[in-house]
Scaffold this motif. Structure first.
Motif, short mmCIF file in Angstrom:
data_model
loop_
_atom_site.label_atom_id
_atom_site.label_comp_id
_atom_site.label_asym_id
_atom_site.label_seq_id
_atom_site.Cartn_x
_atom_site.Cartn_y
_atom_site.Cartn_z
N VAL A 110 -21.58 -22.39 31.03
CA VAL A 110 -20.71 -21.49 30.27
C VAL A 110 -19.40 -22.18 29.94
CG1 VAL A 110 -19.59 -19.23 30.24
CG2 VAL A 110 -21.74 -19.54 31.49
N THR A 111 -19.02 -22.10 28.68
CA THR A 111 -17.75 -22.68 28.24
C THR A 111 -16.97 -21.64 27.47
OG1 THR A 111 -18.78 -24.86 27.99
CG2 THR A 111 -16.65 -24.53 26.92
N SER A 112 -15.68 -21.52 27.79
CA SER A 112 -14.80 -20.60 27.08
C SER A 112 -13.70 -21.41 26.43
CB SER A 112 -14.21 -19.58 28.06
OG SER A 112 -13.32 -18.71 27.38
N GLN A 113 -13.44 -21.13 25.17
CA GLN A 113 -12.43 -21.89 24.44
C GLN A 113 -11.65 -20.97 23.52
OE1 GLN A 113 -11.59 -25.20 24.59
NE2 GLN A 113 -9.92 -24.70 23.19
N THR A 114 -10.35 -21.04 23.59
CA THR A 114 -9.50 -20.28 22.68
C THR A 114 -9.14 -21.16 21.49
OG1 THR A 114 -8.58 -18.94 24.46
CG2 THR A 114 -7.35 -19.03 22.41
N GLN A 115 -9.45 -20.69 20.31
CA GLN A 115 -9.21 -21.45 19.09
C GLN A 115 -8.12 -20.75 18.27
OE1 GLN A 115 -10.65 -24.36 18.34
NE2 GLN A 115 -9.47 -24.56 16.45
N LYS A 116 -7.08 -21.48 17.91
CA LYS A 116 -6.01 -20.91 17.12
C LYS A 116 -6.36 -20.93 15.64
CE LYS A 116 -2.23 -21.96 20.32
NZ LYS A 116 -0.91 -22.64 20.49
N THR A 117 -6.15 -19.82 14.98
CA THR A 117 -6.32 -19.74 13.53
C THR A 117 -5.05 -19.12 12.96
OG1 THR A 117 -7.17 -17.48 13.31
CG2 THR A 117 -8.75 -19.20 13.96
N PHE A 118 -4.91 -19.16 11.65
CA PHE A 118 -3.70 -18.61 11.06
C PHE A 118 -3.63 -17.09 11.21
CE2 PHE A 118 -6.71 -18.01 7.66
CZ PHE A 118 -6.29 -16.86 7.02
N MET A 119 -4.75 -16.45 11.57
CA MET A 119 -4.78 -15.01 11.76
C MET A 119 -4.59 -14.63 13.23
SD MET A 119 -7.73 -13.60 9.20
CE MET A 119 -7.32 -11.90 9.60
N GLY A 120 -4.49 -15.63 14.08
CA GLY A 120 -4.35 -15.37 15.50
C GLY A 120 -5.38 -16.14 16.31
N GLU A 121 -5.40 -15.93 17.62
CA GLU A 121 -6.31 -16.65 18.50
C GLU A 121 -7.69 -16.00 18.53
OE1 GLU A 121 -4.50 -16.97 22.32
OE2 GLU A 121 -3.23 -18.65 21.73
N ILE A 122 -8.72 -16.84 18.56
CA ILE A 122 -10.10 -16.38 18.68
C ILE A 122 -10.68 -16.99 19.95
CG2 ILE A 122 -12.43 -16.55 17.73
CD1 ILE A 122 -11.25 -16.50 14.98
N ASN A 123 -11.24 -16.16 20.80
CA ASN A 123 -11.85 -16.65 22.02
C ASN A 123 -13.34 -16.84 21.80
OD1 ASN A 123 -13.25 -15.85 24.93
ND2 ASN A 123 -11.45 -17.15 25.11
N LEU A 124 -13.81 -18.04 21.99
CA LEU A 124 -15.22 -18.38 21.79
C LEU A 124 -15.90 -18.59 23.13
CD1 LEU A 124 -17.47 -19.25 19.72
CD2 LEU A 124 -16.69 -21.58 20.12
N GLN A 125 -17.02 -17.93 23.35
CA GLN A 125 -17.82 -18.10 24.55
C GLN A 125 -19.13 -18.78 24.17
OE1 GLN A 125 -17.03 -16.89 27.79
NE2 GLN A 125 -15.01 -16.34 27.03
N VAL A 126 -19.48 -19.85 24.88
CA VAL A 126 -20.71 -20.59 24.60
C VAL A 126 -21.53 -20.72 25.87
CG1 VAL A 126 -21.71 -22.72 23.69
CG2 VAL A 126 -19.51 -21.91 22.80
N PHE A 127 -22.84 -20.42 25.77
CA PHE A 127 -23.76 -20.49 26.90
C PHE A 127 -24.89 -21.44 26.51
CE2 PHE A 127 -21.69 -16.46 26.46
CZ PHE A 127 -21.26 -16.12 27.74
N VAL A 128 -25.08 -22.50 27.28
CA VAL A 128 -26.06 -23.54 26.93
C VAL A 128 -26.99 -23.81 28.10
CG1 VAL A 128 -26.43 -25.88 26.09
CG2 VAL A 128 -24.36 -24.64 25.42
#
Length: 213
Positions: free
Chosen positions: A79-97
């Motif tokens: 499991v990986t969690s990553q917060t990605q900044k965009t011009f509309m605000g932060e997006i939290n992405l969760q990835v399960f591999v």
């Protein structure tokens, strides 16, 4: 893993959905360590539960930590969690591999929540079509097939299959529900794919969106 810094050209700023999807899809690809491909118009289907084979004893039901989805996985996924900044605000992405040993295949689930205001006003068909377009563009892939689908509880979705320049094949089902984009993917090689037909179908069919409201 270090993520690339993403910049947003003027064309994407004019289309916030494409900007958000470009960020999310690129991040997903970096985190999984794979590159992918995609699809052609087909009939609408409704996905159903299925049993995964072979080696069913190694597969077990996995429930997302927040309860947002369930899926059969070949072992415990990383499991990986990553917060990605965009011009509309932060997006939290969760990835399960999950990657079975001695197989050229990865079973991946990724999801992200759009900012509340945008998620509520977004058109599901637009989100899914743009997600498909960005997946092909970002991975420099060629579409093999596509069709509209729905989750077992009626949420709108899209199934695509695509191949990249390196020959890796991705079969993906995307769903948009309650402002969240789900991506359920199997990434493999041509050589391995022919031995995994039942496992791939079973994995994709086992995925269920769990509504939060």
């Amino acid at each position: 893993m270090t993520l690339k810094t993403l910049s947003y050209p003027a064309s994407l700023i004019k289309n916030p959905l494409k900007s958000l999807l470009s960020s999310v899809l690129t991040t997903t690809i970096i985190l999984t360590g794979f590159t992918s491909v995609a699809a052609k118009p087909g009939n609408q289907i409704s996905t159903a539960k299925a049993t995964v084979s072979p080696a069913a004893s190694k597969w077990k039901l996995f429930t997302a930590p927040d309860g947002g989805f369930t899926v059969l996985m070949p072992g415990n996924p990383k499991v990986t969690s990553q917060t990605q900044k965009t011009f509309m605000g932060e997006i939290n992405l969760q990835v399960f591999v999950a990657q079975p040993p001695k197989q050229e295949v990865a079973y991946v689930v990724a999801f992200n929540d759009f900012p509340d205001s945008y998620g509520k006003m977004a058109n599901p068909d637009e989100v899914l079509k743009n997600a498909q377009a960005m997946a092909l563009k970002t991975t420099q892939s060629n579409l093999i097939s596509e069709r509209s689908i729905r989750s077992s509880n009626g949420q709108p979705g899209r199934e695509i299959e695509y191949i990249n320049r390196g020959g890796k094949i991705t079969k993906s089902r995307m769903y948009f529900a309650e402002g969240r984009l789900y991506q359920v993917m199997v990434i493999t090689t041509k050589r391995q794919q022919k031995y995994l037909v039942k496992s791939i179908a079973g994995y994709l069919n086992s995925f269920n969106v769990v509504l939060r409201k």
